[in-house]
Design a protein around this motif. Structure first.
Motif, PDB file in Angstrom:
ATOM      1  N   TYR A   1      38.585  87.283  59.227  1.00 57.74           N
ATOM      2  CA  TYR A   1      38.696  86.241  58.195  1.00 57.74           C
ATOM      3  C   TYR A   1      38.510  84.839  58.765  1.00 57.74           C
ATOM      4  N   ASP A   2      38.109  83.920  57.868  1.00 56.02           N
ATOM      5  CA  ASP A   2      37.966  82.501  58.217  1.00 56.02           C
ATOM      6  C   ASP A   2      39.203  81.698  57.826  1.00 56.02           C
ATOM      7  N   THR A   3      39.891  82.133  56.768  1.00 51.08           N
ATOM      8  CA  THR A   3      41.082  81.397  56.289  1.00 51.08           C
ATOM      9  C   THR A   3      42.208  82.392  56.000  1.00 51.08           C
ATOM     10  N   PHE A   4      43.405  82.016  56.414  1.00 54.74           N
ATOM     11  CA  PHE A   4      44.611  82.782  56.088  1.00 54.74           C
ATOM     12  C   PHE A   4      45.513  81.892  55.245  1.00 54.74           C
ATOM     13  N   LEU A   5      45.978  82.404  54.140  1.00 58.37           N
ATOM     14  CA  LEU A   5      46.893  81.636  53.289  1.00 58.37           C
ATOM     15  C   LEU A   5      48.297  82.217  53.398  1.00 58.37           C
ATOM     16  N   LEU A   6      49.262  81.318  53.630  1.00 57.89           N
ATOM     17  CA  LEU A   6      50.685  81.705  53.591  1.00 57.89           C
ATOM     18  C   LEU A   6      51.315  80.763  52.571  1.00 57.89           C
ATOM     19  N   LEU A   7      51.147  81.086  51.304  1.00 60.14           N
ATOM     20  CA  LEU A   7      51.602  80.158  50.256  1.00 60.14           C
ATOM     21  C   LEU A   7      52.871  80.699  49.582  1.00 60.14           C
ATOM     22  N   GLY A   8      53.428  79.871  48.671  1.00 58.95           N
ATOM     23  CA  GLY A   8      54.690  80.272  48.043  1.00 58.95           C
ATOM     24  C   GLY A   8      55.805  80.320  49.078  1.00 58.95           C
TER      25      GLY A   8
ATOM     26  N   LEU B   1      51.704  85.224  64.743  1.00 66.37           N
ATOM     27  CA  LEU B   1      50.574  84.321  65.017  1.00 66.37           C
ATOM     28  C   LEU B   1      49.512  85.038  65.857  1.00 66.37           C
ATOM     29  N   ALA B   2      49.929  85.936  66.749  1.00 68.71           N
ATOM     30  CA  ALA B   2      48.967  86.709  67.548  1.00 68.71           C
ATOM     31  C   ALA B   2      48.207  87.686  66.656  1.00 68.71           C
ATOM     32  N   ALA B   3      48.883  88.312  65.717  1.00 69.75           N
ATOM     33  CA  ALA B   3      48.205  89.249  64.805  1.00 69.75           C
ATOM     34  C   ALA B   3      47.200  88.498  63.927  1.00 69.75           C
ATOM     35  N   LEU B   4      47.573  87.295  63.479  1.00 68.09           N
ATOM     36  CA  LEU B   4      46.617  86.492  62.687  1.00 68.09           C
ATOM     37  C   LEU B   4      45.411  86.126  63.552  1.00 68.09           C
ATOM     38  N   ALA B   5      45.653  85.795  64.820  1.00 69.18           N
ATOM     39  CA  ALA B   5      44.538  85.445  65.714  1.00 69.18           C
ATOM     40  C   ALA B   5      43.614  86.647  65.916  1.00 69.18           C
ATOM     41  N   ALA B   6      44.205  87.849  65.972  1.00 74.99           N
ATOM     42  CA  ALA B   6      43.396  89.060  66.156  1.00 74.99           C
ATOM     43  C   ALA B   6      42.525  89.332  64.928  1.00 74.99           C
ATOM     44  N   LEU B   7      42.938  88.815  63.773  1.00 74.93           N
ATOM     45  CA  LEU B   7      42.166  89.002  62.525  1.00 74.93           C
ATOM     46  C   LEU B   7      41.185  87.860  62.277  1.00 74.93           C
TER      47      LEU B   7
ATOM     48  N   ALA C   1      38.708  79.845  62.745  1.00 72.87           N
ATOM     49  CA  ALA C   1      39.528  80.173  61.563  1.00 72.87           C
ATOM     50  C   ALA C   1      40.723  79.231  61.437  1.00 72.87           C
ATOM     51  N   ARG C   2      41.240  79.143  60.204  1.00 80.35           N
ATOM     52  CA  ARG C   2      42.412  78.304  59.942  1.00 80.35           C
ATOM     53  C   ARG C   2      43.476  79.083  59.182  1.00 80.35           C
ATOM     54  N   VAL C   3      44.707  78.673  59.404  1.00 77.03           N
ATOM     55  CA  VAL C   3      45.838  79.150  58.602  1.00 77.03           C
ATOM     56  C   VAL C   3      46.288  77.969  57.757  1.00 77.03           C
TER      57      VAL C   3
ATOM     58  N   TYR D   1      58.326  69.570  50.515  1.00 76.47           N
ATOM     59  CA  TYR D   1      57.347  70.658  50.648  1.00 76.47           C
ATOM     60  C   TYR D   1      56.188  70.154  51.492  1.00 76.47           C
ATOM     61  N   TYR D   2      55.577  71.022  52.276  1.00 78.51           N
ATOM     62  CA  TYR D   2      54.426  70.609  53.081  1.00 78.51           C
ATOM     63  C   TYR D   2      53.422  71.748  53.215  1.00 78.51           C
ATOM     64  N   LEU D   3      52.183  71.331  53.525  1.00 74.04           N
ATOM     65  CA  LEU D   3      51.108  72.276  53.841  1.00 74.04           C
ATOM     66  C   LEU D   3      50.741  72.045  55.288  1.00 74.04           C
ATOM     67  N   ALA D   4      50.857  73.070  56.091  1.00 76.92           N
ATOM     68  CA  ALA D   4      50.478  72.954  57.500  1.00 76.92           C
ATOM     69  C   ALA D   4      49.147  73.662  57.699  1.00 76.92           C
ATOM     70  N   THR D   5      48.251  73.021  58.449  1.00 74.75           N
ATOM     71  CA  THR D   5      46.987  73.666  58.799  1.00 74.75           C
ATOM     72  C   THR D   5      46.988  73.965  60.289  1.00 74.75           C
ATOM     73  N   LEU D   6      46.743  75.217  60.636  1.00 73.94           N
ATOM     74  CA  LEU D   6      46.600  75.633  62.023  1.00 73.94           C
ATOM     75  C   LEU D   6      45.134  76.008  62.233  1.00 73.94           C
TER      76      LEU D   6
END
Ligand SMILES: C[S@@+](CC[C@H](N)C(=O)[O-])C[C@H]1O[C@@H](n2cnc3c(N)ncnc32)[C@H](O)[C@@H]1O
Length: 259
Positions: free
Chosen positions: A137-144, A160-166, A171-173, A250-255
Protein backbone atom coordinates in the motif's frame (compact mmCIF):
# COMPACT_ATOMS: atom_id res chain seq x y z
CA UNK A 1 -25.31 -12.78 41.50
CA UNK A 2 -22.87 -10.79 39.35
CA UNK A 3 -22.33 -12.14 35.86
CA UNK A 4 -19.27 -11.22 33.78
CA UNK A 5 -20.07 -10.32 30.16
CA UNK A 6 -19.83 -13.06 27.55
CA UNK A 7 -16.76 -12.44 25.34
CA UNK A 8 -17.86 -11.70 21.79
CA UNK A 9 -17.77 -9.42 18.75
CA UNK A 10 -18.97 -6.32 20.59
CA UNK A 11 -18.09 -3.90 17.81
CA UNK A 12 -19.71 -6.06 15.14
CA UNK A 13 -22.99 -6.58 17.01
CA UNK A 14 -23.15 -2.91 17.93
CA UNK A 15 -22.58 -1.76 14.33
CA UNK A 16 -25.09 -4.31 13.00
CA UNK A 17 -27.76 -2.92 15.33
CA UNK A 18 -26.78 0.69 14.63
CA UNK A 19 -27.22 -0.01 10.91
CA UNK A 20 -30.59 -1.68 11.55
CA UNK A 21 -31.77 1.34 13.56
CA UNK A 22 -30.53 3.76 10.87
CA UNK A 23 -32.11 1.87 7.96
CA UNK A 24 -35.15 0.37 9.69
CA UNK A 25 -34.13 -2.99 8.18
CA UNK A 26 -33.51 -6.11 10.27
CA UNK A 27 -33.92 -6.98 13.94
CA UNK A 28 -32.89 -4.23 16.33
CA UNK A 29 -33.25 -3.37 20.00
CA UNK A 30 -36.72 -1.99 20.63
CA UNK A 31 -38.05 -0.23 23.72
CA UNK A 32 -41.10 -2.13 24.92
CA UNK A 33 -40.77 -4.34 21.84
CA UNK A 34 -41.87 -1.43 19.62
CA UNK A 35 -39.75 1.73 19.60
CA UNK A 36 -36.20 1.76 18.20
CA UNK A 37 -33.59 2.48 20.86
CA UNK A 38 -30.38 4.35 20.08
CA UNK A 39 -27.41 1.99 20.06
CA UNK A 40 -24.83 3.01 22.66
CA UNK A 41 -21.16 2.05 22.73
CA UNK A 42 -20.17 1.39 26.35
CA UNK A 43 -16.50 1.85 27.18
CA UNK A 44 -15.27 0.64 30.57
CA UNK A 45 -11.88 1.80 31.89
CA UNK A 46 -9.96 -0.25 34.45
CA UNK A 47 -10.38 2.41 37.15
CA UNK A 48 -14.15 1.89 37.02
CA UNK A 49 -14.95 4.84 34.72
CA UNK A 50 -17.76 4.04 32.31
CA UNK A 51 -18.54 6.14 29.25
CA UNK A 52 -21.32 5.77 26.72
CA UNK A 53 -21.58 7.29 23.26
CA UNK A 54 -24.14 6.80 20.49
CA UNK A 55 -22.75 4.37 17.90
CA UNK A 56 -24.62 6.02 15.00
CA UNK A 57 -21.66 8.28 14.18
CA UNK A 58 -19.74 5.27 12.82
CA UNK A 59 -22.22 5.34 9.92
CA UNK A 60 -21.99 9.08 9.27
CA UNK A 61 -21.43 10.42 5.77
CA UNK A 62 -18.81 13.12 5.09
CA UNK A 63 -21.27 15.99 5.68
CA UNK A 64 -21.40 14.99 9.37
CA UNK A 65 -17.69 14.28 9.83
CA UNK A 66 -15.26 16.29 11.88
CA UNK A 67 -13.13 18.59 9.68
CA UNK A 68 -9.95 16.59 10.38
CA UNK A 69 -11.53 13.44 8.89
CA UNK A 70 -12.22 15.36 5.67
CA UNK A 71 -8.65 16.66 5.62
CA UNK A 72 -7.37 13.11 6.20
CA UNK A 73 -9.14 11.66 3.15
CA UNK A 74 -7.96 14.58 1.01
CA UNK A 75 -4.37 13.51 1.79
CA UNK A 76 -4.82 9.94 0.58
CA UNK A 77 -2.75 8.85 -2.42
CA UNK A 78 -2.62 5.47 -4.16
CA UNK A 79 -3.50 2.05 -2.81
CA UNK A 80 -4.90 2.59 0.68
CA UNK A 81 -5.41 0.35 3.70
CA UNK A 82 -8.07 1.61 6.12
CA UNK A 83 -6.88 0.02 9.37
CA UNK A 84 -9.80 -0.64 11.72
CA UNK A 85 -12.32 0.23 9.01
CA UNK A 86 -15.31 0.06 11.40
CA UNK A 87 -18.56 0.49 9.48
CA UNK A 88 -16.68 1.72 6.41
CA UNK A 89 -17.56 5.42 6.45
CA UNK A 90 -14.09 6.47 5.22
CA UNK A 91 -13.61 3.57 2.77
CA UNK A 92 -16.96 4.32 1.12
CA UNK A 93 -15.95 7.89 0.27
CA UNK A 94 -12.55 6.78 -1.00
CA UNK A 95 -14.23 4.17 -3.23
CA UNK A 96 -16.54 6.85 -4.59
CA UNK A 97 -13.46 8.92 -5.44
CA UNK A 98 -11.93 5.99 -7.34
CA UNK A 99 -9.20 5.33 -4.74
CA UNK A 100 -8.25 1.62 -4.50
CA UNK A 101 -9.09 1.06 -0.82
CA UNK A 102 -9.05 -2.05 1.36
CA UNK A 103 -10.74 -2.12 4.75
CA UNK A 104 -9.06 -4.19 7.47
CA UNK A 105 -10.68 -5.09 10.76
CA UNK A 106 -10.52 -7.73 13.49
CA UNK A 107 -14.31 -7.63 13.85
CA UNK A 108 -16.12 -10.02 11.50
CA UNK A 109 -19.38 -8.21 12.26
CA UNK A 110 -17.91 -4.82 11.35
CA UNK A 111 -16.77 -6.27 8.02
CA UNK A 112 -20.27 -7.69 7.43
CA UNK A 113 -21.68 -4.18 7.97
CA UNK A 114 -19.07 -2.74 5.57
CA UNK A 115 -20.03 -5.33 2.96
CA UNK A 116 -23.75 -4.54 3.29
CA UNK A 117 -22.95 -0.85 2.90
CA UNK A 118 -20.99 -1.51 -0.30
CA UNK A 119 -17.30 -1.61 0.70
CA UNK A 120 -15.79 -3.97 -1.88
CA UNK A 121 -12.29 -4.90 -0.63
CA UNK A 122 -12.20 -6.23 2.92
CA UNK A 123 -9.69 -8.19 4.98
CA UNK A 124 -10.40 -9.90 8.30
CA UNK A 125 -7.38 -9.75 10.57
CA UNK A 126 -4.64 -7.56 11.94
CA UNK A 127 -1.97 -5.54 10.19
CA UNK A 128 0.50 -8.26 11.27
CA UNK A 129 -1.51 -11.15 9.79
CA UNK A 130 -2.11 -9.19 6.55
CA UNK A 131 1.63 -8.96 5.77
CA UNK A 132 1.63 -12.59 4.56
CA UNK A 133 -1.13 -11.83 1.99
CA UNK A 134 1.45 -10.09 -0.20
CA UNK A 135 -0.55 -6.88 -0.72
CA UNK A 136 1.30 -3.54 -0.56
CA UNK A 137 0.00 0.00 0.00
CA UNK A 138 0.86 3.68 -0.48
CA UNK A 139 -1.34 5.06 2.33
CA UNK A 140 -2.42 3.64 5.68
CA UNK A 141 -5.31 5.25 7.53
CA UNK A 142 -5.71 5.02 11.30
CA UNK A 143 -8.80 7.17 11.74
CA UNK A 144 -11.50 7.41 14.40
CA UNK A 145 -8.79 7.78 17.10
CA UNK A 146 -7.01 4.67 15.85
CA UNK A 147 -3.59 6.02 16.91
CA UNK A 148 -4.96 4.02 19.83
CA UNK A 149 -3.99 0.78 18.09
CA UNK A 150 -0.33 1.59 18.91
CA UNK A 151 -1.36 0.60 22.48
CA UNK A 152 1.85 1.77 24.19
CA UNK A 153 5.63 1.47 24.21
CA UNK A 154 5.60 -2.33 23.93
CA UNK A 155 3.23 -2.79 20.99
CA UNK A 156 3.97 0.36 18.94
CA UNK A 157 7.29 -0.79 17.38
CA UNK A 158 5.73 -4.09 16.20
CA UNK A 159 2.67 -2.38 14.70
CA UNK A 160 4.85 0.20 12.95
CA UNK A 161 7.13 -2.59 11.65
CA UNK A 162 4.13 -4.52 10.28
CA UNK A 163 2.89 -1.35 8.53
CA UNK A 164 6.38 -0.87 7.06
CA UNK A 165 6.32 -4.46 5.79
CA UNK A 166 3.05 -3.66 3.97
CA UNK A 167 4.35 -0.37 2.59
CA UNK A 168 5.46 0.61 -0.89
CA UNK A 169 8.40 3.04 -1.15
CA UNK A 170 7.37 6.54 -0.05
CA UNK A 171 4.26 5.26 1.76
CA UNK A 172 2.54 7.33 4.44
CA UNK A 173 0.47 6.67 7.53
CA UNK A 174 -2.26 9.20 8.31
CA UNK A 175 -3.30 8.69 11.90
CA UNK A 176 -5.84 10.55 14.01
CA UNK A 177 -5.24 10.95 17.71
CA UNK A 178 -6.32 13.01 20.70
CA UNK A 179 -3.96 14.81 23.07
CA UNK A 180 -5.32 13.79 26.50
CA UNK A 181 -3.31 16.18 28.64
CA UNK A 182 -5.40 19.38 28.41
CA UNK A 183 -7.84 18.06 31.03
CA UNK A 184 -7.93 19.21 34.65
CA UNK A 185 -10.46 16.59 35.65
CA UNK A 186 -8.83 14.80 38.61
CA UNK A 187 -10.40 11.52 37.49
CA UNK A 188 -8.29 11.68 34.33
CA UNK A 189 -5.16 13.44 35.67
CA UNK A 190 -5.06 10.88 38.52
CA UNK A 191 -5.39 8.02 36.01
CA UNK A 192 -2.54 9.46 33.89
CA UNK A 193 -0.37 9.79 37.01
CA UNK A 194 -1.05 6.21 38.16
CA UNK A 195 -0.19 4.98 34.66
CA UNK A 196 3.13 6.84 34.68
CA UNK A 197 4.01 5.43 38.09
CA UNK A 198 3.52 1.94 36.61
CA UNK A 199 5.85 2.75 33.68
CA UNK A 200 3.01 3.21 31.20
CA UNK A 201 2.28 6.25 29.05
CA UNK A 202 -0.15 8.57 30.81
CA UNK A 203 -2.96 8.02 28.31
CA UNK A 204 -2.37 4.30 27.86
CA UNK A 205 -5.93 3.32 28.59
CA UNK A 206 -6.89 -0.16 29.74
CA UNK A 207 -10.38 -0.68 28.35
CA UNK A 208 -13.06 -3.14 27.52
CA UNK A 209 -16.13 -2.54 25.38
CA UNK A 210 -19.61 -3.70 26.29
CA UNK A 211 -22.73 -4.12 24.21
CA UNK A 212 -25.85 -5.73 25.64
CA UNK A 213 -24.65 -8.97 27.29
CA UNK A 214 -21.32 -9.02 25.41
CA UNK A 215 -17.90 -7.74 26.37
CA UNK A 216 -14.41 -7.72 24.91
CA UNK A 217 -11.32 -8.85 26.76
CA UNK A 218 -9.42 -5.98 28.43
CA UNK A 219 -7.06 -4.27 25.96
CA UNK A 220 -4.71 -1.26 25.85
CA UNK A 221 -5.69 1.69 23.67
CA UNK A 222 -3.33 4.64 23.46
CA UNK A 223 -4.40 8.25 23.75
CA UNK A 224 -1.15 10.19 23.45
CA UNK A 225 0.22 13.64 22.71
CA UNK A 226 2.01 14.38 19.41
CA UNK A 227 5.30 14.52 21.40
CA UNK A 228 4.72 11.04 22.79
CA UNK A 229 3.86 9.81 19.29
CA UNK A 230 7.14 11.30 17.98
CA UNK A 231 8.96 9.37 20.72
CA UNK A 232 7.23 6.10 19.74
CA UNK A 233 8.07 6.61 16.05
CA UNK A 234 11.76 7.36 16.71
CA UNK A 235 14.00 4.44 15.72
CA UNK A 236 11.34 2.80 13.51
CA UNK A 237 11.09 2.69 9.71
CA UNK A 238 8.83 5.79 9.84
CA UNK A 239 9.42 9.53 10.25
CA UNK A 240 6.80 11.83 11.76
CA UNK A 241 6.65 14.52 9.06
CA UNK A 242 3.56 16.53 10.01
CA UNK A 243 1.13 17.13 12.86
CA UNK A 244 -2.06 18.96 11.92
CA UNK A 245 -3.57 20.16 15.21
CA UNK A 246 -6.00 22.75 13.82
CA UNK A 247 -8.77 21.01 15.75
CA UNK A 248 -6.81 20.48 18.98
CA UNK A 249 -6.99 18.41 21.12
CA UNK A 250 -7.63 16.24 18.04
CA UNK A 251 -4.75 15.89 15.58
CA UNK A 252 -3.75 14.20 12.34
CA UNK A 253 -0.23 12.83 12.30
CA UNK A 254 1.50 11.97 9.04
CA UNK A 255 4.31 9.42 9.07
CA UNK A 256 6.44 8.80 6.01
CA UNK A 257 8.47 5.67 5.30
CA UNK A 258 12.12 6.61 5.77
CA UNK A 259 14.70 6.00 3.06
C1 LIG B 1 -12.82 3.38 17.11
S1 LIG B 1 -13.29 2.31 15.79
C2 LIG B 1 -12.84 3.30 14.37
C3 LIG B 1 -13.61 2.91 13.12
C4 LIG B 1 -13.29 3.69 11.86
N1 LIG B 1 -11.86 3.83 11.61
C5 LIG B 1 -13.94 5.06 11.88
O1 LIG B 1 -13.19 6.05 11.91
O2 LIG B 1 -15.18 5.13 11.86
C6 LIG B 1 -12.02 1.09 15.89
C7 LIG B 1 -12.10 -0.04 14.85
O3 LIG B 1 -10.85 -0.76 14.87
C8 LIG B 1 -11.11 -2.16 14.90
N2 LIG B 1 -9.93 -2.80 15.54
C9 LIG B 1 -9.66 -2.91 16.86
N3 LIG B 1 -8.48 -3.52 17.04
C10 LIG B 1 -7.99 -3.78 15.81
C11 LIG B 1 -6.78 -4.36 15.34
N4 LIG B 1 -5.84 -4.80 16.17
N5 LIG B 1 -6.58 -4.46 14.00
C12 LIG B 1 -7.54 -4.02 13.13
N6 LIG B 1 -8.70 -3.45 13.53
C13 LIG B 1 -8.91 -3.33 14.85
C14 LIG B 1 -12.41 -2.28 15.67
O4 LIG B 1 -13.05 -3.52 15.41
C15 LIG B 1 -13.18 -1.08 15.13
O5 LIG B 1 -13.86 -1.40 13.94
Amino acid sequence: MTVEPRIGDVFGEMLRDALAVATGIGPRPLAGGRLPRPVIEIIERDDGLINGAPAAHYLDGPADWQPYDRRAVDRVEGATLDVGVGAGRIALLLQERGVPVTGLDTSAGALAVCRRRGVRELVHGTVDSHVADGRRYDTFLLLGNNVGLLEGRERAPALLAALAALARPGARVIAQGTDPYGTRDPLHTGYHERNRRRGRLGGQLRLRLRYRELGTEWFDYLVCSPDELAELVRGTAWRLTDVDDHDAPYYLATLRLAG
